[in-house]
Write a protein that holds these residues in place. Structure first.
Motif, mmCIF file in Angstrom:
data_model
loop_
_atom_site.group_PDB
_atom_site.id
_atom_site.type_symbol
_atom_site.label_atom_id
_atom_site.label_comp_id
_atom_site.label_asym_id
_atom_site.label_seq_id
_atom_site.Cartn_x
_atom_site.Cartn_y
_atom_site.Cartn_z
ATOM 1 N N UNK A 204 0.829 -1.214 0.000
ATOM 2 C CA UNK A 204 0.000 0.000 0.000
ATOM 3 C C UNK A 204 0.863 1.264 0.000
ATOM 4 N N UNK A 205 1.964 1.224 0.747
ATOM 5 C CA UNK A 205 2.855 2.393 0.790
ATOM 6 C C UNK A 205 3.511 2.622 -0.571
ATOM 7 N N UNK A 206 3.980 1.562 -1.195
ATOM 8 C CA UNK A 206 4.611 1.694 -2.506
ATOM 9 C C UNK A 206 3.608 2.200 -3.543
ATOM 10 N N UNK A 207 2.394 1.723 -3.453
ATOM 11 C CA UNK A 207 1.332 2.193 -4.356
ATOM 12 C C UNK A 207 1.091 3.695 -4.159
ATOM 13 N N UNK A 208 1.047 4.146 -2.907
ATOM 14 C CA UNK A 208 0.836 5.570 -2.625
ATOM 15 C C UNK A 208 1.976 6.418 -3.190
ATOM 16 N N UNK A 209 3.212 5.924 -3.100
ATOM 17 C CA UNK A 209 4.358 6.647 -3.650
ATOM 18 C C UNK A 209 4.247 6.715 -5.171
ATOM 19 N N UNK B 274 1.667 -1.726 18.315
ATOM 20 C CA UNK B 274 1.031 -1.369 19.597
ATOM 21 C C UNK B 274 0.418 0.021 19.552
ATOM 22 N N UNK B 275 1.085 0.959 18.917
ATOM 23 C CA UNK B 275 0.623 2.348 18.891
ATOM 24 C C UNK B 275 -0.529 2.581 17.912
ATOM 25 N N UNK B 276 -0.473 1.910 16.752
ATOM 26 C CA UNK B 276 -1.437 2.201 15.695
ATOM 27 C C UNK B 276 -2.420 1.072 15.422
ATOM 28 N N UNK B 277 -2.166 -0.095 15.992
ATOM 29 C CA UNK B 277 -3.079 -1.202 15.780
ATOM 30 C C UNK B 277 -2.916 -1.900 14.441
ATOM 31 N N UNK B 278 -1.813 -1.643 13.760
ATOM 32 C CA UNK B 278 -1.548 -2.275 12.468
ATOM 33 C C UNK B 278 -0.058 -2.560 12.398
ATOM 34 N N UNK B 279 0.297 -3.775 12.055
ATOM 35 C CA UNK B 279 1.701 -4.170 12.038
ATOM 36 C C UNK B 279 2.293 -3.826 10.677
ATOM 37 N N UNK B 280 3.133 -2.789 10.663
ATOM 38 C CA UNK B 280 3.738 -2.334 9.412
ATOM 39 C C UNK B 280 5.101 -1.725 9.690
ATOM 40 N N UNK B 281 6.035 -1.966 8.799
ATOM 41 C CA UNK B 281 7.365 -1.379 8.915
ATOM 42 C C UNK B 281 7.506 -0.115 8.105
ATOM 43 N N UNK B 282 6.569 0.090 7.181
ATOM 44 C CA UNK B 282 6.600 1.288 6.352
ATOM 45 C C UNK B 282 5.196 1.886 6.299
ATOM 46 N N UNK B 283 5.168 3.205 6.452
ATOM 47 C CA UNK B 283 3.908 3.955 6.458
ATOM 48 C C UNK B 283 4.102 5.186 5.585
ATOM 49 N N UNK B 284 3.108 5.489 4.753
ATOM 50 C CA UNK B 284 3.145 6.776 4.061
ATOM 51 C C UNK B 284 2.035 7.653 4.625
ATOM 52 N N UNK B 285 2.355 8.932 4.742
ATOM 53 C CA UNK B 285 1.373 9.927 5.162
ATOM 54 C C UNK B 285 0.924 10.608 3.877
ATOM 55 N N UNK B 286 -0.371 10.529 3.580
ATOM 56 C CA UNK B 286 -0.897 10.986 2.297
ATOM 57 C C UNK B 286 -1.669 12.293 2.403
ATOM 58 N N UNK B 287 -1.214 13.144 3.288
ATOM 59 C CA UNK B 287 -1.849 14.440 3.500
ATOM 60 C C UNK B 287 -0.744 15.444 3.826
ATOM 61 N N UNK B 288 -0.733 16.555 3.144
ATOM 62 C CA UNK B 288 0.323 17.560 3.314
ATOM 63 C C UNK B 288 0.410 18.090 4.739
ATOM 64 N N UNK B 289 -0.732 18.441 5.329
ATOM 65 C CA UNK B 289 -0.728 19.015 6.681
ATOM 66 C C UNK B 289 -0.282 17.998 7.731
ATOM 67 N N UNK B 290 -0.819 16.784 7.656
ATOM 68 C CA UNK B 290 -0.393 15.743 8.588
ATOM 69 C C UNK B 290 1.102 15.466 8.427
ATOM 70 N N UNK B 291 1.571 15.402 7.185
ATOM 71 C CA UNK B 291 2.984 15.062 6.958
ATOM 72 C C UNK B 291 3.910 16.125 7.536
#
Length: 108
Positions: A25-30, A75-92
């Motif tokens: 999903x992260x690679x797709x977003x990139x 533990x923090x986000x409830x999803x086990x992932x080593x890579x995350x993309x932030x797809x919003x300018x303000x959040x990023x």
């Protein structure tokens, strides 16, 4: 796990539907130019880091490696992932600021 503000902000972005989590999903977003920031766990492979560096270099997307492991992100986000993309300018922008403040505060 400590109470880190950037993890709270990542959780907020997740609830708002502004994250892509996991390799595919992260690679797709990139590739679709939706990603504004790539966040990698501290225990991802060197091959994964290089793959995302290559994918992001043309578009100037920042890549940050945080101190949290994949399990700590889980533990923090409830999803086990080593890579995350932030797809919003303000959040990023805000998440990047908070991560950089955390690094400065710990003198890394």
């Amino acid at each position: 796990m400590t109470d880190k503000k950037y993890l709270s902000m990542l959780g907020l972005a997740r609830r708002a539907g502004r994250l892509s989590m996991g390799h595919d999903m992260a690679l797709k977003a990139v590739k679709e130019k939706k990603a504004k920031l790539v966040v990698l766990a501290s225990d991802v492979s060197e091959r994964l880091i290089e793959e995302f560096k290559r994918a992001c270099e043309c578009d100037g997307i920042n890549i940050l490696i945080i101190d949290e492991t994949i399990n700590e992100i889980h533990c923090a986000l409830g999803y086990k992932a080593g890579v995350i993309t932030v797809n919003d300018e303000n959040f990023s922008k805000r998440i990047e600021e908070l991560i950089n403040q955390e690094v400065v505060a710990h003198g890394d």
